[in-house]
Design a protein around this motif. Sequence first.
Motif, PDB file in Angstrom:
ATOM      1  N   MET A 184      38.172  50.634  51.771  1.00  0.00           N
ATOM      2  CA  MET A 184      39.597  50.384  51.476  1.00  0.00           C
ATOM      3  C   MET A 184      40.049  51.340  50.370  1.00  0.00           C
ATOM      4  SD  MET A 184      41.419  46.928  50.040  1.00  0.00           S
ATOM      5  CE  MET A 184      41.105  45.915  51.472  1.00  0.00           C
ATOM      6  N   SER A 185      41.204  51.973  50.535  1.00  0.00           N
ATOM      7  CA  SER A 185      41.707  52.893  49.513  1.00  0.00           C
ATOM      8  C   SER A 185      42.719  52.183  48.612  1.00  0.00           C
ATOM      9  CB  SER A 185      42.357  54.123  50.157  1.00  0.00           C
ATOM     10  OG  SER A 185      43.518  53.748  50.862  1.00  0.00           O
ATOM     11  N   ILE A 186      42.986  52.793  47.464  1.00  0.00           N
ATOM     12  CA  ILE A 186      44.000  52.282  46.544  1.00  0.00           C
ATOM     13  C   ILE A 186      45.341  52.856  46.981  1.00  0.00           C
ATOM     14  CG2 ILE A 186      44.704  52.176  44.122  1.00  0.00           C
ATOM     15  CD1 ILE A 186      41.752  52.823  43.417  1.00  0.00           C
ATOM     16  N   GLU A 187      46.362  52.011  47.064  1.00  0.00           N
ATOM     17  CA  GLU A 187      47.662  52.476  47.550  1.00  0.00           C
ATOM     18  C   GLU A 187      48.444  53.189  46.451  1.00  0.00           C
ATOM     19  OE1 GLU A 187      49.923  49.572  49.791  1.00  0.00           O
ATOM     20  OE2 GLU A 187      48.094  48.439  50.140  1.00  0.00           O
ATOM     21  N   SER A 188      49.072  54.289  46.819  1.00  0.00           N
ATOM     22  CA  SER A 188      49.971  54.996  45.912  1.00  0.00           C
ATOM     23  C   SER A 188      51.334  55.059  46.580  1.00  0.00           C
ATOM     24  CB  SER A 188      49.456  56.410  45.633  1.00  0.00           C
ATOM     25  OG  SER A 188      50.360  57.103  44.827  1.00  0.00           O
ATOM     26  N   ILE A 189      52.320  54.464  45.936  1.00  0.00           N
ATOM     27  CA  ILE A 189      53.633  54.318  46.580  1.00  0.00           C
ATOM     28  C   ILE A 189      54.675  55.253  45.975  1.00  0.00           C
ATOM     29  CG2 ILE A 189      55.449  52.637  47.153  1.00  0.00           C
ATOM     30  CD1 ILE A 189      53.214  50.460  46.850  1.00  0.00           C
ATOM     31  N   ASN A 242      32.341  54.008  49.687  1.00  0.00           N
ATOM     32  CA  ASN A 242      30.991  54.367  50.128  1.00  0.00           C
ATOM     33  C   ASN A 242      30.654  55.823  49.821  1.00  0.00           C
ATOM     34  OD1 ASN A 242      30.523  51.774  51.369  1.00  0.00           O
ATOM     35  ND2 ASN A 242      31.959  52.423  52.974  1.00  0.00           N
ATOM     36  N   GLY A 243      31.559  56.503  49.116  1.00  0.00           N
ATOM     37  CA  GLY A 243      31.325  57.911  48.792  1.00  0.00           C
ATOM     38  C   GLY A 243      31.812  58.871  49.856  1.00  0.00           C
ATOM     39  N   ASP A 256      24.239  53.647  43.335  1.00  0.00           N
ATOM     40  CA  ASP A 256      23.754  53.733  44.719  1.00  0.00           C
ATOM     41  C   ASP A 256      24.852  53.417  45.723  1.00  0.00           C
ATOM     42  OD1 ASP A 256      21.226  54.395  43.872  1.00  0.00           O
ATOM     43  OD2 ASP A 256      20.519  52.316  43.818  1.00  0.00           O
ATOM     44  N   GLU A 257      25.840  52.610  45.298  1.00  0.00           N
ATOM     45  CA  GLU A 257      26.899  52.190  46.224  1.00  0.00           C
ATOM     46  C   GLU A 257      27.658  53.378  46.815  1.00  0.00           C
ATOM     47  OE1 GLU A 257      26.281  48.827  43.312  1.00  0.00           O
ATOM     48  OE2 GLU A 257      26.285  51.004  43.281  1.00  0.00           O
ATOM     49  N   ILE A 258      27.751  54.474  46.066  1.00  0.00           N
ATOM     50  CA  ILE A 258      28.438  55.657  46.618  1.00  0.00           C
ATOM     51  C   ILE A 258      27.430  56.783  46.903  1.00  0.00           C
ATOM     52  CG2 ILE A 258      30.696  55.141  45.616  1.00  0.00           C
ATOM     53  CD1 ILE A 258      30.104  57.315  43.500  1.00  0.00           C
ATOM     54  N   GLY A 259      26.182  56.383  47.072  1.00  0.00           N
ATOM     55  CA  GLY A 259      25.168  57.348  47.493  1.00  0.00           C
ATOM     56  C   GLY A 259      24.266  57.862  46.382  1.00  0.00           C
ATOM     57  N   GLY A 260      24.619  57.566  45.132  1.00  0.00           N
ATOM     58  CA  GLY A 260      23.764  57.963  44.010  1.00  0.00           C
ATOM     59  C   GLY A 260      23.780  59.439  43.672  1.00  0.00           C
ATOM     60  N   LYS A 261      24.630  60.223  44.356  1.00  0.00           N
ATOM     61  CA  LYS A 261      24.586  61.679  44.129  1.00  0.00           C
ATOM     62  C   LYS A 261      25.833  62.211  43.421  1.00  0.00           C
ATOM     63  CE  LYS A 261      26.269  62.469  48.847  1.00  0.00           C
ATOM     64  NZ  LYS A 261      26.099  63.201  50.107  1.00  0.00           N
ATOM     65  N   TYR A 262      26.894  61.415  43.347  1.00  0.00           N
ATOM     66  CA  TYR A 262      28.126  61.851  42.691  1.00  0.00           C
ATOM     67  C   TYR A 262      28.275  61.169  41.332  1.00  0.00           C
ATOM     68  CZ  TYR A 262      29.711  63.429  47.348  1.00  0.00           C
ATOM     69  OH  TYR A 262      29.840  64.040  48.568  1.00  0.00           O
TER      70      TYR A 262
END
Length: 657
Positions: free
Chosen positions: A1-6, A459-460, A498-504
């Motif tokens: 889910m993304s954050i909305e920008s209006i 999820n990255g 780890d939730e976004i892959g642990g690499k960023y």
Amino acid sequence: MSIESIHKEERIFHPSEKSSKNARVSDLAKYTELCESFKKDYLGTWGELAKEHLIWDKPFSSILDDKTPPFFKWFEDGKLNASYNCLDKHASSNPNKTAIIFEADDGQVKKITYLQLLKSVCQFSNGLKTLKLDVGDRVIIYLPMGIEAVVAMQACARLGLTHSVVFGGFSAKSLQERISDTEAKLVITSDGQFRGGKVIPLKQAIDEAINMGGCESVEKVIVYKRTNEPFEKNDRDIMWESLIDKQSDECPAVSVPAEHPLFILYTSGSTGKPKGVQHSTAGYLLHAINTCRLTFDLHDNDIYWCTADVGWITGHTYVAYGPTAIGATQVIFEGVPTYPDASRFWQLIEKHKVSVFYTAPTAIRALTKASEINKNTHPKNFDLSSLRILGTVGEPINPEAWMWYYENVGNNQCPIVDTFWQTETGGHVITPLPGATPLIPGSCTLPFPGIDIDVVDENGGDLEWGNGGLLVIKKPWPSMIRTIWRDPDRFKKSYFPDEIGGKYYLAGDGAVRDKENGYFTIMGRIDDVLNVSGHRLGTMEVESALVSNKMVTEAAVIGRPCELKGESIVAFVVLKGKRPTKENFQEIVNELRSWVAKEIGPIAKPEEIRFGDNLPKTRSGKIMRRLLRTIAKGEEITADISTLENPKILEQLSEKI
């Protein structure tokens, strides 16, 4: 889910011919060229910059060791000294150039050249050598803003001691935590400090901290006499004047490995104890130099002023290290922007002919309000024609504050470098370059050359431009945090989850890139994202909408648990005039709720609005949102509020009219 920008900002300001003419990066084509050089040869470009801008005692042969991510090492086999890079080269090539113009709280001015600064640092370093400290020992610095703070930091760097500066407004408990965690052998402090016409004791807090226990590592406390206020002297205390008495003003710089910890700086975590952010020597200093060169475009004839205290990362990178490393002349100010009145900043700019000015959005908003109340403090009453570049730091700047700054301080002529960065990044990672980047109010615009920064989902995964998500940096960079002091597991979990892959590297902020030009807009901390009826909204967007109303100077919004919506929005608002009375309260609330609905949409309307003469801030200007959440929930405040600028504000905001 993304954050909305209006909300969509339409205003755009292109660099003037004057801004571009002598700039190091004079147009977008040159900016793109710089970025392309990193794309073609990322490591090679960083390596060339390190060779060009740093003086090495032993040249490096390895640029990046990435064998054990996220514990990256840059220029690992090289050796150098930060203080030598900051002072010796300028004391030799341009000894009589003014390094620091210091203005005290009472208006007294002292100037010091690069040669004099070097001699002061060497003298103090020789004094420190008598205390039998070893390379890598930790030193706590708890000093007021002034030349001595820079001398203490540079002297530690000169001897390979790792300093940890604590902001002079912090409590004894905060000091005790930092002394204990670093196992500091030495504390450098002052009898007190002058601030807003008042004397504030400092030495007393050191004694209280040590008496709390857990500070047995401390062997000596050096005390600088600033206010001449009496204080209790202990056997461990040494006066600064006594320490440097008869010491030579020459002291060889100790050569340390590139990865040697230059400093540890504590930043508050969302839970638990403060995090000790550890920075290296070479990589950190390289980015400090490069950002001073390109973001501030500092030249030999500039007078630069960053209003930040050395107790914060901005005061490290853009006061103590970056400006000195490129040989700039800078203003250091002991006082506050509102003493003796709210024109003090404008008086200093006029008096010292400041050309590059860097301050916080919260200061701009406070001075906007002050100039509405007292027209004599308005910047238009002062000669600010020396200014050529303005900057903001510490938090996103809302478009209306940006416009006020641009029109009234910069006279519609000075580009504003709205810089995004963190304690952990060491220096700017997203920022306009003043001669090249078209400016959009409220946007920090484009990545600094060499920083691979982007917006991803939870999820990255990459997001298309226009979708809000998590701000990440995809490749290691030289000035990045190395670890959390004594807590590598927390470092990995906090910044490389780890939730976004642990690499960023996870910045902890929500952001969106404009669909058309790729400009970044920071939407607020991830933990400040509002989840209203299934819609994820960034706090910054709602705050900007409120502040764009002609009645409002400043606003902070938080989410409060709500059975119906998941979260409801509670707004804390500072008006340009007086706080509402019982008679006009509902009228003002209704107008502001309708205004937000018009600017963003009905979903963003605050459920409740509270008013105060100010917001709860630390003395550095940071809004303490955790306190606002506590107030909104109707809970008792149990957190330490000793760092608050004005604790009485909490009573106002707790009132229900």
